[in-house]
Design a protein around this motif. Sequence first.
Motif, short mmCIF file in Angstrom:
data_model
loop_
_atom_site.label_atom_id
_atom_site.label_comp_id
_atom_site.label_asym_id
_atom_site.label_seq_id
_atom_site.Cartn_x
_atom_site.Cartn_y
_atom_site.Cartn_z
N ALA A 182 9.57 10.14 2.70
CA ALA A 182 9.62 11.61 2.76
C ALA A 182 8.58 12.23 1.85
CB ALA A 182 11.01 12.09 2.39
N LEU A 183 8.41 11.67 0.66
CA LEU A 183 7.42 12.19 -0.28
C LEU A 183 6.01 12.06 0.30
CD1 LEU A 183 6.93 13.43 -3.07
CD2 LEU A 183 6.84 11.12 -3.99
N SER A 184 5.73 10.95 0.92
CA SER A 184 4.42 10.74 1.54
C SER A 184 4.16 11.76 2.65
CB SER A 184 4.32 9.33 2.13
OG SER A 184 4.35 8.37 1.12
N ALA A 185 5.16 11.99 3.47
CA ALA A 185 5.00 12.95 4.56
C ALA A 185 4.87 14.37 4.02
CB ALA A 185 6.18 12.86 5.52
N LEU A 186 5.72 14.73 3.07
CA LEU A 186 5.68 16.09 2.52
C LEU A 186 4.32 16.41 1.91
CD1 LEU A 186 9.16 16.69 0.89
CD2 LEU A 186 7.99 18.22 2.48
N GLN A 187 3.73 15.42 1.28
CA GLN A 187 2.41 15.60 0.67
C GLN A 187 1.42 16.17 1.68
OE1 GLN A 187 0.80 11.92 -0.79
NE2 GLN A 187 -1.28 12.65 -0.66
N ASN A 188 1.42 15.63 2.89
CA ASN A 188 0.47 16.08 3.90
C ASN A 188 0.95 17.29 4.67
OD1 ASN A 188 -1.27 14.12 3.08
ND2 ASN A 188 -0.81 12.72 4.73
N VAL A 189 2.25 17.52 4.72
CA VAL A 189 2.76 18.70 5.40
C VAL A 189 2.43 19.95 4.60
CG1 VAL A 189 4.84 19.91 6.16
CG2 VAL A 189 4.62 17.48 6.61
N VAL A 190 2.57 19.88 3.28
CA VAL A 190 2.36 21.07 2.45
C VAL A 190 0.91 21.28 2.04
CG1 VAL A 190 4.72 20.98 1.55
CG2 VAL A 190 2.87 19.94 0.23
N ALA A 191 0.08 20.26 2.18
CA ALA A 191 -1.31 20.36 1.73
C ALA A 191 -2.03 21.53 2.39
CB ALA A 191 -2.06 19.06 2.03
N GLY A 192 -2.40 22.50 1.57
CA GLY A 192 -3.15 23.64 2.06
C GLY A 192 -2.39 24.58 2.98
N ASN A 193 -1.06 24.46 3.01
CA ASN A 193 -0.27 25.29 3.92
C ASN A 193 0.75 26.10 3.13
OD1 ASN A 193 1.87 26.10 5.83
ND2 ASN A 193 0.59 24.99 7.30
N GLU A 194 0.48 27.37 2.98
CA GLU A 194 1.33 28.24 2.16
C GLU A 194 2.77 28.31 2.67
OE1 GLU A 194 1.42 32.86 0.63
OE2 GLU A 194 -0.50 31.96 1.16
N ARG A 195 2.95 28.42 3.99
CA ARG A 195 4.32 28.47 4.55
C ARG A 195 5.11 27.22 4.22
NH1 ARG A 195 4.30 28.80 10.57
NH2 ARG A 195 6.49 28.40 10.25
N ALA A 196 4.47 26.07 4.36
CA ALA A 196 5.15 24.81 4.06
C ALA A 196 5.49 24.72 2.58
CB ALA A 196 4.29 23.63 4.49
N CYS A 197 4.58 25.16 1.72
CA CYS A 197 4.83 25.14 0.28
C CYS A 197 6.01 26.03 -0.08
CB CYS A 197 3.59 25.58 -0.49
SG CYS A 197 2.23 24.39 -0.46
N GLU A 198 6.04 27.22 0.50
CA GLU A 198 7.15 28.14 0.22
C GLU A 198 8.48 27.55 0.65
OE1 GLU A 198 5.93 31.67 2.29
OE2 GLU A 198 4.59 32.31 0.66
N ARG A 199 8.51 26.92 1.82
CA ARG A 199 9.76 26.30 2.30
C ARG A 199 10.17 25.13 1.41
NH1 ARG A 199 10.64 26.53 8.72
NH2 ARG A 199 10.17 28.74 8.97
N ALA A 200 9.20 24.32 1.02
CA ALA A 200 9.51 23.18 0.16
C ALA A 200 10.08 23.63 -1.17
CB ALA A 200 8.25 22.32 -0.05
#
Length: 117
Positions: A79-97
């Motif tokens: 999950a940590l590996s996937a989250l790293q690339n999901v949130v990279a450079g994506n403000e919406r993903a960062c906010e949700r995380a």
Amino acid sequence: AIAAAGGVPTLVGLLTDDSEIACGAAMSLRQLCLLGQCQETVIDSGGVELLAQMLKSQERPKGIDPVGNTIYCSRSAAALSALQNVVAGNERACERAIACGVIRTVIDLLKGWIETA
């Protein structure tokens, strides 16, 4: 091909599985997001929240590799590996995380890994 064929929501749905299937789905999403092919679809499919839940898991489901060896998957590491690339450079993903408490979870996870190292 997976992203183009609409398979990303299916991969996100597999994150709820209690077996090594969820680890495989997370690692597939990791690679697809690294290639920039699916961040928005993962976010819209609830993937950030599912990865945040998976991150909290200390389970290590076992499976069998193609030659019959028993293998173990760390749900939190996948999950940590996937989250790293999901949130990279994506403000919406960062906010949700952040809203899901991922920062605190990662700190606790790292402390646990340090203690067992």
